[in-house]
Design an enzyme around this catalytic site. Sequence first.
Site, mmCIF file in Angstrom:
data_model
loop_
_atom_site.group_PDB
_atom_site.id
_atom_site.type_symbol
_atom_site.label_atom_id
_atom_site.label_comp_id
_atom_site.label_asym_id
_atom_site.label_seq_id
_atom_site.Cartn_x
_atom_site.Cartn_y
_atom_site.Cartn_z
ATOM 1 N N ARG A 183 -6.285 -7.540 4.103
ATOM 2 C CA ARG A 183 -6.613 -6.152 4.467
ATOM 3 C C ARG A 183 -7.931 -6.107 5.254
ATOM 4 O O ARG A 183 -8.884 -5.454 4.857
ATOM 5 C CB ARG A 183 -6.699 -5.276 3.220
ATOM 6 C CG ARG A 183 -5.516 -5.371 2.269
ATOM 7 C CD ARG A 183 -4.210 -4.944 2.863
ATOM 8 N NE ARG A 183 -3.996 -3.516 2.928
ATOM 9 C CZ ARG A 183 -3.564 -2.748 1.940
ATOM 10 N NH1 ARG A 183 -3.349 -3.260 0.755
ATOM 11 N NH2 ARG A 183 -3.346 -1.467 2.130
ATOM 12 N N GLN B 59 -5.651 -4.043 10.609
ATOM 13 C CA GLN B 59 -5.295 -2.637 10.344
ATOM 14 C C GLN B 59 -4.051 -2.161 11.089
ATOM 15 O O GLN B 59 -3.199 -1.485 10.510
ATOM 16 C CB GLN B 59 -6.464 -1.720 10.683
ATOM 17 C CG GLN B 59 -7.385 -1.512 9.501
ATOM 18 C CD GLN B 59 -8.585 -0.654 9.831
ATOM 19 O OE1 GLN B 59 -8.725 -0.173 10.950
ATOM 20 N NE2 GLN B 59 -9.461 -0.472 8.872
ATOM 21 N N SER C 156 -0.470 -0.149 4.302
ATOM 22 C CA SER C 156 -1.250 1.069 4.549
ATOM 23 C C SER C 156 -0.408 2.134 5.240
ATOM 24 O O SER C 156 -0.437 3.298 4.843
ATOM 25 C CB SER C 156 -2.477 0.765 5.415
ATOM 26 O OG SER C 156 -3.406 0.034 4.670
ATOM 27 N N TYR D 193 -9.017 -5.475 -3.884
ATOM 28 C CA TYR D 193 -8.060 -4.881 -4.821
ATOM 29 C C TYR D 193 -8.681 -4.742 -6.215
ATOM 30 O O TYR D 193 -9.740 -5.301 -6.491
ATOM 31 C CB TYR D 193 -6.814 -5.772 -4.935
ATOM 32 C CG TYR D 193 -5.946 -5.765 -3.706
ATOM 33 C CD1 TYR D 193 -5.133 -4.679 -3.420
ATOM 34 C CD2 TYR D 193 -5.929 -6.838 -2.828
ATOM 35 C CE1 TYR D 193 -4.325 -4.655 -2.297
ATOM 36 C CE2 TYR D 193 -5.122 -6.828 -1.696
ATOM 37 C CZ TYR D 193 -4.322 -5.746 -1.440
ATOM 38 O OH TYR D 193 -3.521 -5.722 -0.329
ATOM 39 N N ASP E 160 -0.847 -3.377 9.376
ATOM 40 C CA ASP E 160 -0.836 -3.273 7.924
ATOM 41 C C ASP E 160 0.279 -2.334 7.435
ATOM 42 O O ASP E 160 0.105 -1.120 7.356
ATOM 43 C CB ASP E 160 -2.226 -2.784 7.488
ATOM 44 C CG ASP E 160 -2.414 -2.763 5.988
ATOM 45 O OD1 ASP E 160 -1.408 -2.855 5.254
ATOM 46 O OD2 ASP E 160 -3.567 -2.637 5.554
#
Length: 374
Positions: free
Chosen positions: A120, A125, A131, A225, A128
Amino acid sequence: MKIGIPKERREGERRVAASPETIKRYKAIGLEPVVERGAGQGAAIPDDAFAAAGAILADTAAVWQSDIVLKVQRPIDEEMGFLRQGQILIGALDPYMNKDQVEAYARAGISAFAMELLPRTTRAQAMDVLSSQANLAGYKALVDAMAEYPRVLPMMMTAAGTVTPAKVFIVGAGVAGLQAIATAKRMGAVVTATDVRPAAKEEIESLGGKFVGFIPEGAATKGGYARPLTPEEQKKQQEIVAEHLRAQDIVVTTAQVPGRKAPRIITAAMVAGMKPGSILFDMAAESGGNIEGAEPGKTVETENGVKIIGAKNLVSRIAPAATVLYAKNLLNFLQLLIDPKTKELKVDTQDELIKGTLLTQSGSVVHDAFKPAA
Ligand code: NAD
């Protein structure tokens, strides 16, 4: 080089791994997209739209002949038979829950990439999928919970009197939870939320939510996380949540710990202490459930008049929107694997994004988390 987009065959899956927009981009970088007839049906993309974007329409077997195959969900058994040596498979392959299938990819001699394992990082991004899909799912969870709620979310001041705003509580403020908070705020609810990561507390507050709970020492791992809570931490969290739940109208739970069963946060006893007409929506129902009694794809009504809704492939129910973003994520990822000059495949296993997602290569399981010794 052919790039195949099969129709998704898992039950309830309406998304597809490409959109007309990404088909155009694949053509522009010199690939030959082959789309299975009917692949876009669930996402409101007619075959004609894929063809107009430059895709060749084909049947299942022809699509699986492609050098690269793009999927949403992991292949079904019948599709596993189509895999051929040297092929590249990219999708949300859910490897932690399907370790045997990872070994089957190795036996088939394919290079399989699991998009959920993408680190991540800022660079990742645009690729991803967790997400892009969680963001939509968080919105949809709140909308679905609201649809079941027998009252209204905003405060309404009318000539006949004032309706008080609903109290919404979000458990787990990652990508999905933050979108659920934002959606509830937009609807005028009074929003509180909990998480165990310090960064999440700040993000809840920046969206206008109020943080409830406590942040255990070292609860955020290096990867960003959450770690599982210790039994003592879990007990403390449950006490705070139990008390808070008594006054809540809508609760959306999103808590996950990667590679594990979702943490159990709300027990049946806590649900029994809630007000009649309250709605609980468990976004983690498919991975073990944050709420006792939640069943994926079902709505259960308790004796005290509380409804518990268990999510099941939530994003599939907003497949046209989810497809646009998922397809774009894969396009961005695939560009990592293609040399811009030669247009040939170039899998640089030193690249952290490739290394992080590559499960199998040349007949072996190569990902550290799934190697036989691990
Ligand atoms: P996730 O789906 O793994 O978990 C959802 C949320 O549940 C997380 O916020 C987690 O902290 C929380 N949670 C876990 N156990 C809990 C418990 N016992 N009680 C309460 N909450 C609990 O998370 P995600 O949404 O995929 O995000 C994971 C991380 O990745 C976050 O730190 C997020 O900010 C980060 N992220 C970074 C980028 C980037 O580009 N840098 C992009 C996306 C996400």
